[in-house]
Write an enzyme that holds these catalytic residues in place. Structure first.
Site, PDB file in Angstrom:
ATOM      1  N   GLY A 236       0.781  -1.233   0.000  1.00 37.45           N
ATOM      2  CA  GLY A 236       0.000   0.000   0.000  1.00 37.45           C
ATOM      3  C   GLY A 236       0.807   1.275   0.000  1.00 37.45           C
ATOM      4  O   GLY A 236       0.235   2.346   0.197  1.00 37.45           O
ATOM      5  N   GLU A 273       4.436  -6.590   1.759  1.00 39.89           N
ATOM      6  CA  GLU A 273       4.096  -7.170   0.450  1.00 39.89           C
ATOM      7  C   GLU A 273       3.600  -6.075  -0.500  1.00 39.89           C
ATOM      8  O   GLU A 273       2.448  -6.129  -0.954  1.00 39.89           O
ATOM      9  CB  GLU A 273       3.055  -8.291   0.607  1.00 39.89           C
ATOM     10  CG  GLU A 273       1.867  -7.888   1.475  1.00 39.89           C
ATOM     11  CD  GLU A 273       0.797  -8.960   1.586  1.00 39.89           C
ATOM     12  OE1 GLU A 273       1.122 -10.142   1.510  1.00 39.89           O
ATOM     13  OE2 GLU A 273      -0.379  -8.579   1.740  1.00 39.89           O
ATOM     14  N   GLY A 275       3.131  -3.837  -3.957  1.00 39.05           N
ATOM     15  CA  GLY A 275       3.050  -4.093  -5.391  1.00 39.05           C
ATOM     16  C   GLY A 275       3.394  -2.836  -6.163  1.00 39.05           C
ATOM     17  O   GLY A 275       4.459  -2.703  -6.753  1.00 39.05           O
ATOM     18  N   ARG A 276       2.456  -1.856  -6.120  1.00 35.78           N
ATOM     19  CA  ARG A 276       2.596  -0.640  -6.922  1.00 35.78           C
ATOM     20  C   ARG A 276       3.968   0.025  -6.762  1.00 35.78           C
ATOM     21  O   ARG A 276       4.604   0.383  -7.746  1.00 35.78           O
ATOM     22  CB  ARG A 276       1.503   0.354  -6.504  1.00 35.78           C
ATOM     23  CG  ARG A 276       1.433   1.602  -7.389  1.00 35.78           C
ATOM     24  CD  ARG A 276       0.422   2.624  -6.830  1.00 35.78           C
ATOM     25  NE  ARG A 276      -0.856   2.028  -6.531  1.00 35.78           N
ATOM     26  CZ  ARG A 276      -1.868   1.921  -7.389  1.00 35.78           C
ATOM     27  NH1 ARG A 276      -1.760   2.409  -8.599  1.00 35.78           N
ATOM     28  NH2 ARG A 276      -3.009   1.361  -7.028  1.00 35.78           N
ATOM     29  N   CYS A 345     -14.384   4.304 -29.127  1.00 37.62           N
ATOM     30  CA  CYS A 345     -15.564   5.093 -29.462  1.00 37.62           C
ATOM     31  C   CYS A 345     -16.346   5.451 -28.201  1.00 37.62           C
ATOM     32  O   CYS A 345     -17.552   5.223 -28.113  1.00 37.62           O
ATOM     33  CB  CYS A 345     -16.448   4.302 -30.418  1.00 37.62           C
ATOM     34  SG  CYS A 345     -16.872   2.686 -29.769  1.00 37.62           S
ATOM     35  N   TYR A 374      -0.562  -2.022 -12.128  1.00 38.51           N
ATOM     36  CA  TYR A 374      -2.015  -1.867 -12.310  1.00 38.51           C
ATOM     37  C   TYR A 374      -2.282  -1.086 -13.606  1.00 38.51           C
ATOM     38  O   TYR A 374      -2.986  -0.069 -13.588  1.00 38.51           O
ATOM     39  CB  TYR A 374      -2.644  -1.162 -11.106  1.00 38.51           C
ATOM     40  CG  TYR A 374      -2.338  -1.843  -9.786  1.00 38.51           C
ATOM     41  CD1 TYR A 374      -2.945  -3.057  -9.454  1.00 38.51           C
ATOM     42  CD2 TYR A 374      -1.439  -1.292  -8.873  1.00 38.51           C
ATOM     43  CE1 TYR A 374      -2.667  -3.690  -8.251  1.00 38.51           C
ATOM     44  CE2 TYR A 374      -1.164  -1.925  -7.660  1.00 38.51           C
ATOM     45  CZ  TYR A 374      -1.785  -3.111  -7.368  1.00 38.51           C
ATOM     46  OH  TYR A 374      -1.502  -3.732  -6.167  1.00 38.51           O
TER      47      TYR A 374
HETATM   48  C1  LIG Z   1      -3.669  -7.882   0.740  1.00 35.90           C
HETATM   49  C2  LIG Z   1      -2.913  -6.984  -0.154  1.00 35.90           C
HETATM   50  N1  LIG Z   1      -1.574  -6.970  -0.094  1.00 35.90           N
HETATM   51  C3  LIG Z   1      -0.836  -6.175  -0.904  1.00 35.90           C
HETATM   52  C4  LIG Z   1      -1.441  -5.351  -1.830  1.00 35.90           C
HETATM   53  C5  LIG Z   1      -0.573  -4.513  -2.704  1.00 35.90           C
HETATM   54  O1  LIG Z   1      -0.909  -3.194  -2.565  1.00 35.90           O
HETATM   55  P1  LIG Z   1      -0.050  -2.054  -3.270  1.00 35.90           P
HETATM   56  O2  LIG Z   1       0.085  -2.443  -4.701  1.00 35.90           O
HETATM   57  O3  LIG Z   1      -0.838  -0.829  -3.065  1.00 35.90           O
HETATM   58  O4  LIG Z   1       1.280  -2.044  -2.591  1.00 35.90           O
HETATM   59  C6  LIG Z   1      -2.846  -5.324  -1.931  1.00 35.90           C
HETATM   60  C7  LIG Z   1      -3.517  -4.474  -2.903  1.00 35.90           C
HETATM   61  O5  LIG Z   1      -4.685  -4.491  -3.133  1.00 35.90           O
HETATM   62  C8  LIG Z   1      -3.597  -6.166  -1.070  1.00 35.90           C
HETATM   63  O6  LIG Z   1      -4.937  -6.180  -1.130  1.00 35.90           O
END
Ligand SMILES: Cc1ncc(COP(=O)(O)O)c(C=O)c1O
Length: 409
Positions: A236, A273, A275-276, A345, A374
């Protein structure tokens, strides 16, 4: 610096494509060198006692996984599909499997994998997993995902907890969960999982959250006589698309983590953990301008591709940052505001609205930055049957074994 995002290698590749063909360009370009640099930087800043996993939902492309693999402890999957893909692509790495609405078949798959920890989202899921573990006859490592309210930590645009959501269990469910775990010793509780929000840009607030997670996990440990070693504090970490330098301050966060661990861990390890924040800066979406026109007093540039490839701008409700790589034609407009759209369109196919440009002509390329997370994988790719974008991965330098040894130590 918070994000590693330099355009030079991407611009060089686009220039090469232009020299090779007159066909308008539409592509994703992933700079794996930038990705490697960024994930190494993230890893190096994390204090001892912390683990880093990559949430593959942000971008599960095989070369992306391969590039981050040496610098992470494992990968997080949020569906059966991601779990299978990650096991196939990264069989040597530990996996985490979270997300609501898991099927029995997916729970069974995860339980049977050699190194997969399940994040259990509800009492119902825990009961189903207990039956699966008993039938399988092997220990199944689990975390309980908890949805707690932490007063004073504020909201972001994307809240997964602290209020009614499908994610995790309420604290009131914990006595029943613990009772069920006692009756099913094959389920091995290894920790608690929290992911209350995404888009967190405030490092001090995130430190407060982590402190609260550790405190409550230690309280539960004592209250229920539990034996576990890890708190997963989720991901997050937020990205500011308009002003990347104002994105989550990872260095400030990691510096603060040392104190938090010292004062609140009491022997627990921390796991993250994200991601973004890991993959966003390595990706670029490139569209070549096909046409420019004026409509009711406003300029529009129509470029090859659109939000069916790159849904991030409408998903975030923002004007996506971009730079222009000029072609060879004289500008059609100069010092004007122009709305950048794709080929769909629908008036919703807008990537950035009323943007000031110095000069623009058909044949110029729009390079949308921060398109590595994403982006392609959340897009409605089959709409209108347009062709898929070209995919290019700019190689990272090979990683020397001695560097890896240092990381693993
Ligand atoms: C349980 C959980 N972990 C990790 C993430 C990764 O979040 P982010 O990409 O915002 O770091 C998410 C995103 O929805 C999530 O739901």
């Amino acid at each position: 610096m918070t994000l590693h995002c330099q355009p030079e290698r991407v611009e060089a590749l686009v220039a090469q494509w232009r020299a090779e063909s007159a066909e308008p360009i539409c592509a994703y370009v992933y700079d794996l060198q930038a990705l490697q640099q960024h994930v190494r930087w993230m890893r190096a800043a994390l204090p001892d006692g912390c683990e880093l996993y990559y949430a593959a939902k942000a971008n599960p492309e095989a070369p992306v996984l391969q590039t981050v693999a040496p610098w992470v402890d494992g990968f997080e999957a949020a569906s059966g599909g991601e779990l299978r893909w990650l096991h196939e692509q990264q069989p040597a790495h530990p996996l985490l499997f979270g997300g609501p609405g898991k099927l029995d078949s997916e729970l069974a798959l995860a339980a049977a994998l050699p190194d997969c920890t399940l994040h259990v989202e509800s009492l119902g899921e825990l009961a189903r997993l207990a039956s699966i573990a008993d039938a399988l006859g092997k220990p199944v490592p689990i975390f309980l995902r908890m949805n707690i309210a932490v007063p004073g930590i504020g909201d972001t645009r994307l809240m997964m907890g602290g209020k009614p959501t499908p994610f995790g269990m309420d604290e009131a469910d914990l006595p029943q969960a613990v009772e069920l775990l006692r009756r099913h010793p094959r389920l091995r509780l290894e920790g608690f999982h929290f992911h209350l929000m995404s888009h967190q840009r405030n490092a001090a607030m995130q430190l407060e959250l982590v402190r609260a997670y550790l405190d409550i996990a230690n309280r539960w440990k004592a209250a229920y006589g539990l034996d576990f070693a890890v708190v997963n504090a989720g991901g997050g970490f937020g990205v500011d698309y308009a002003e990347p330098a104002a994105s989550f301050d990872w260095l400030q966060f990691c510096a603060g983590l040392r104190d938090v661990l010292q004062q609140h861990a009491h022997g627990l390890r921390l796991r993250f953990e994200p991601g973004r924040y890991v993959s966003v800066a390595c990706g670029w979406y490139v569209m070549e301008v096909i046409d420019i026109k004026r409509s009711h007093g406003e300029y529009f540039a129509m470029a090859r591709g659109g939000t069916h490839h790159f849904r991030t701008p409408p998903a975030q409700g923002h004007d996506h940052p971009f730079r222009i790589l000029r072609g060879h034609r004289a500008p059609l407009i100069e010092h004007e505001r122009v709305t950048l759209v794709g080929q769909l369109c629908t008036p919703k196919d807008v990537l950035a609205r009323a943007q000031p440009v110095d000069a623009l002509a058909p044949g110029d390329c729009l390079l949308f930055s921060l398109a590595g997370a994403y982006a392609w994988n959340i897009s409605h790719q089959n709409f209108l049957m347009h062709p898929a974008p070209r995919m290019a991965f700019l190689e990272a330098a090979p990683v020397a074994q001695d560097t890896l040894a240092v990381r693993v130590a």
